[in-house]
Design a protein around this motif. Structure first.
Motif, PDB file in Angstrom:
ATOM      1  N   VAL A  94       0.890  -1.344   0.009  1.00 18.35           N
ATOM      2  CA  VAL A  94       0.093   0.145   0.007  1.00 18.35           C
ATOM      3  C   VAL A  94       0.836   1.181   0.024  1.00 18.35           C
ATOM      4  O   VAL A  94       0.489   2.102  -0.708  1.00 18.35           O
ATOM      5  CB  VAL A  94      -0.996   0.053   1.141  1.00 18.35           C
ATOM      6  CG1 VAL A  94      -1.659   1.461   1.082  1.00 18.35           C
ATOM      7  CG2 VAL A  94      -1.848  -1.112   1.336  1.00 18.35           C
ATOM      8  N   GLY A  95       1.911   1.330   0.865  1.00 21.46           N
ATOM      9  CA  GLY A  95       2.808   2.280   1.040  1.00 21.46           C
ATOM     10  C   GLY A  95       3.577   2.948  -0.389  1.00 21.46           C
ATOM     11  O   GLY A  95       3.550   3.989  -0.677  1.00 21.46           O
ATOM     12  N   GLU A  96       4.020   1.717  -0.970  1.00 16.43           N
ATOM     13  CA  GLU A  96       4.542   2.001  -2.347  1.00 16.43           C
ATOM     14  C   GLU A  96       3.754   2.568  -3.425  1.00 16.43           C
ATOM     15  O   GLU A  96       3.922   3.406  -4.135  1.00 16.43           O
ATOM     16  CB  GLU A  96       5.177   0.614  -2.829  1.00 16.43           C
ATOM     17  CG  GLU A  96       6.318   0.097  -2.023  1.00 16.43           C
ATOM     18  CD  GLU A  96       6.745  -1.246  -2.751  1.00 16.43           C
ATOM     19  OE1 GLU A  96       5.883  -1.968  -3.561  1.00 16.43           O
ATOM     20  OE2 GLU A  96       7.647  -1.943  -2.139  1.00 16.43           O
ATOM     21  N   ALA A  97       2.317   2.288  -3.393  1.00 20.54           N
ATOM     22  CA  ALA A  97       1.353   2.587  -4.466  1.00 20.54           C
ATOM     23  C   ALA A  97       1.160   4.186  -3.794  1.00 20.54           C
ATOM     24  O   ALA A  97       0.825   5.010  -4.847  1.00 20.54           O
ATOM     25  CB  ALA A  97       0.290   1.881  -4.420  1.00 20.54           C
ATOM     26  N   LEU A  98       0.895   4.554  -2.617  1.00 22.01           N
ATOM     27  CA  LEU A  98       0.865   5.693  -2.238  1.00 22.01           C
ATOM     28  C   LEU A  98       1.733   6.942  -2.364  1.00 22.01           C
ATOM     29  O   LEU A  98       1.656   7.816  -2.742  1.00 22.01           O
ATOM     30  CB  LEU A  98       0.303   5.976  -0.862  1.00 22.01           C
ATOM     31  CG  LEU A  98      -1.134   4.876  -0.696  1.00 22.01           C
ATOM     32  CD1 LEU A  98      -1.281   4.904   0.785  1.00 22.01           C
ATOM     33  CD2 LEU A  98      -2.305   5.530  -1.328  1.00 22.01           C
ATOM     34  N   ILE A  99       2.997   6.104  -2.345  1.00 23.43           N
ATOM     35  CA  ILE A  99       4.065   7.158  -2.522  1.00 23.43           C
ATOM     36  C   ILE A  99       4.203   7.369  -4.039  1.00 23.43           C
ATOM     37  O   ILE A  99       4.711   8.633  -4.288  1.00 23.43           O
ATOM     38  CB  ILE A  99       5.344   6.309  -1.812  1.00 23.43           C
ATOM     39  CG1 ILE A  99       5.489   6.370  -0.339  1.00 23.43           C
ATOM     40  CG2 ILE A  99       6.685   7.014  -2.445  1.00 23.43           C
ATOM     41  CD1 ILE A  99       6.489   5.558   0.382  1.00 23.43           C
ATOM     42  N   GLU A 100       4.076   6.533  -4.852  1.00 25.23           N
ATOM     43  CA  GLU A 100       4.092   6.448  -6.186  1.00 25.23           C
ATOM     44  C   GLU A 100       3.356   7.449  -6.766  1.00 25.23           C
ATOM     45  O   GLU A 100       3.684   8.442  -7.665  1.00 25.23           O
ATOM     46  CB  GLU A 100       3.979   5.259  -6.965  1.00 25.23           C
ATOM     47  CG  GLU A 100       3.857   5.162  -8.466  1.00 25.23           C
ATOM     48  CD  GLU A 100       3.862   4.147  -9.022  1.00 25.23           C
ATOM     49  OE1 GLU A 100       4.492   3.511  -9.984  1.00 25.23           O
ATOM     50  OE2 GLU A 100       2.539   3.524  -8.978  1.00 25.23           O
ATOM     51  N   LEU A 101       2.029   7.595  -6.118  1.00 23.79           N
ATOM     52  CA  LEU A 101       1.222   8.627  -6.417  1.00 23.79           C
ATOM     53  C   LEU A 101       1.467   9.994  -5.931  1.00 23.79           C
ATOM     54  O   LEU A 101       0.580  11.046  -5.932  1.00 23.79           O
ATOM     55  CB  LEU A 101      -0.369   8.269  -6.488  1.00 23.79           C
ATOM     56  CG  LEU A 101      -0.680   7.008  -7.279  1.00 23.79           C
ATOM     57  CD1 LEU A 101      -1.874   6.252  -6.837  1.00 23.79           C
ATOM     58  CD2 LEU A 101      -0.802   7.522  -8.859  1.00 23.79           C
ATOM     59  N   GLU A 102       2.515  10.139  -4.973  1.00 23.28           N
ATOM     60  CA  GLU A 102       2.525  11.208  -4.125  1.00 23.28           C
ATOM     61  C   GLU A 102       1.491  11.699  -3.297  1.00 23.28           C
ATOM     62  O   GLU A 102       1.373  13.012  -3.076  1.00 23.28           O
ATOM     63  CB  GLU A 102       3.209  12.612  -5.047  1.00 23.28           C
ATOM     64  CG  GLU A 102       4.360  12.240  -5.827  1.00 23.28           C
ATOM     65  CD  GLU A 102       4.606  13.482  -6.855  1.00 23.28           C
ATOM     66  OE1 GLU A 102       4.112  14.478  -6.695  1.00 23.28           O
ATOM     67  OE2 GLU A 102       5.909  13.089  -7.508  1.00 23.28           O
ATOM     68  N   LEU A 103       0.984  10.786  -2.799  1.00 18.02           N
ATOM     69  CA  LEU A 103      -0.150  10.813  -1.707  1.00 18.02           C
ATOM     70  C   LEU A 103       0.294  10.920  -0.257  1.00 18.02           C
ATOM     71  O   LEU A 103      -0.170  11.325   0.681  1.00 18.02           O
ATOM     72  CB  LEU A 103      -1.145   9.858  -2.027  1.00 18.02           C
ATOM     73  CG  LEU A 103      -2.176  10.166  -3.170  1.00 18.02           C
ATOM     74  CD1 LEU A 103      -3.267   8.740  -3.305  1.00 18.02           C
ATOM     75  CD2 LEU A 103      -3.099  11.459  -2.968  1.00 18.02           C
ATOM     76  N   ILE A 104       1.424  10.209  -0.098  1.00 22.48           N
ATOM     77  CA  ILE A 104       2.022  10.145   1.386  1.00 22.48           C
ATOM     78  C   ILE A 104       3.559  10.426   1.026  1.00 22.48           C
ATOM     79  O   ILE A 104       3.986  10.065   0.334  1.00 22.48           O
ATOM     80  CB  ILE A 104       1.967   8.989   2.009  1.00 22.48           C
ATOM     81  CG1 ILE A 104       2.594   7.491   1.240  1.00 22.48           C
ATOM     82  CG2 ILE A 104       0.331   8.745   2.388  1.00 22.48           C
ATOM     83  CD1 ILE A 104       2.412   6.389   2.099  1.00 22.48           C
TER      84      ILE A 104
END
Length: 161
Positions: A94-104
């Motif tokens: 989950v973290g990788e997906a959210l970091i990739e989208l610059e959400l976290i």
């Protein structure tokens, strides 16, 4: 006669004022979003707002990313305002997906990623006494976002606490 004209003029001015006020109010409440600066700027260029015109409810979900796996992600800020995303990804964490989208964004620490910024909103426990809490399917997460496996159809959230 003078009294009737005064009342008509006053009524006319009042109607104009109310019309202008209604026009300003509906323009300010059209459900548009203002992209935040910082984290999420790239993601905000991909947003699809599913809200219907005239619908005062929260927009359904803003769709972000590309990939075969889909999950929902909700951000609840310090005032309780919710922003909802439908994430499409091929990432397994989950973290990788959210970091990739610059959400976290955050700092790597002894226990993994310490998330300080979510959807452009920074919260720091050392400064504010508040932190971003991570939830999986509406329950406080048992693991960090950087070690939580993506599950198709699951719901993930970060809330200021």
């Amino acid at each position: 006669m003078q009294m009737k004209r005064s009342k008509k003029l006053l009524s006319f001015i009042l109607c104009i004022a109310l019309t202008v006020a209604m026009a300003l109010f509906t323009t300010g409440c059209n459900g548009s979003t203002n992209p935040s600066s910082g984290a999420g700027t790239e993601a905000n260029t991909q947003i699809e707002d599913n809200a219907q015109v005239g619908d005062n409810s929260q927009p359904e979900y803003q769709q972000l990313g590309e990939g075969s796996t889909k999950f929902t992600f909700t951000v609840v800020d310090g005032e309780g305002e919710e922003t909802r995303f439908e994430i499409h990804t091929d990432k397994e964490i989950v973290g990788e997906a959210l970091i990739e989208l610059e959400l976290i964004a955050g700092d790597e620490g002894e226990f993994g990623l310490y998330v300080k910024t979510v959807n452009g909103i920074t919260v720091d426990y050392d400064k504010d006494g508040k932190y971003w809490a991570f939830y999986v399917d509406d329950e406080y997460a048992q693991a960090g976002v950087d070690s939580t496996t993506v599950t198709e159809g699951a719901s993930y959230a970060f809330k200021v606490e």
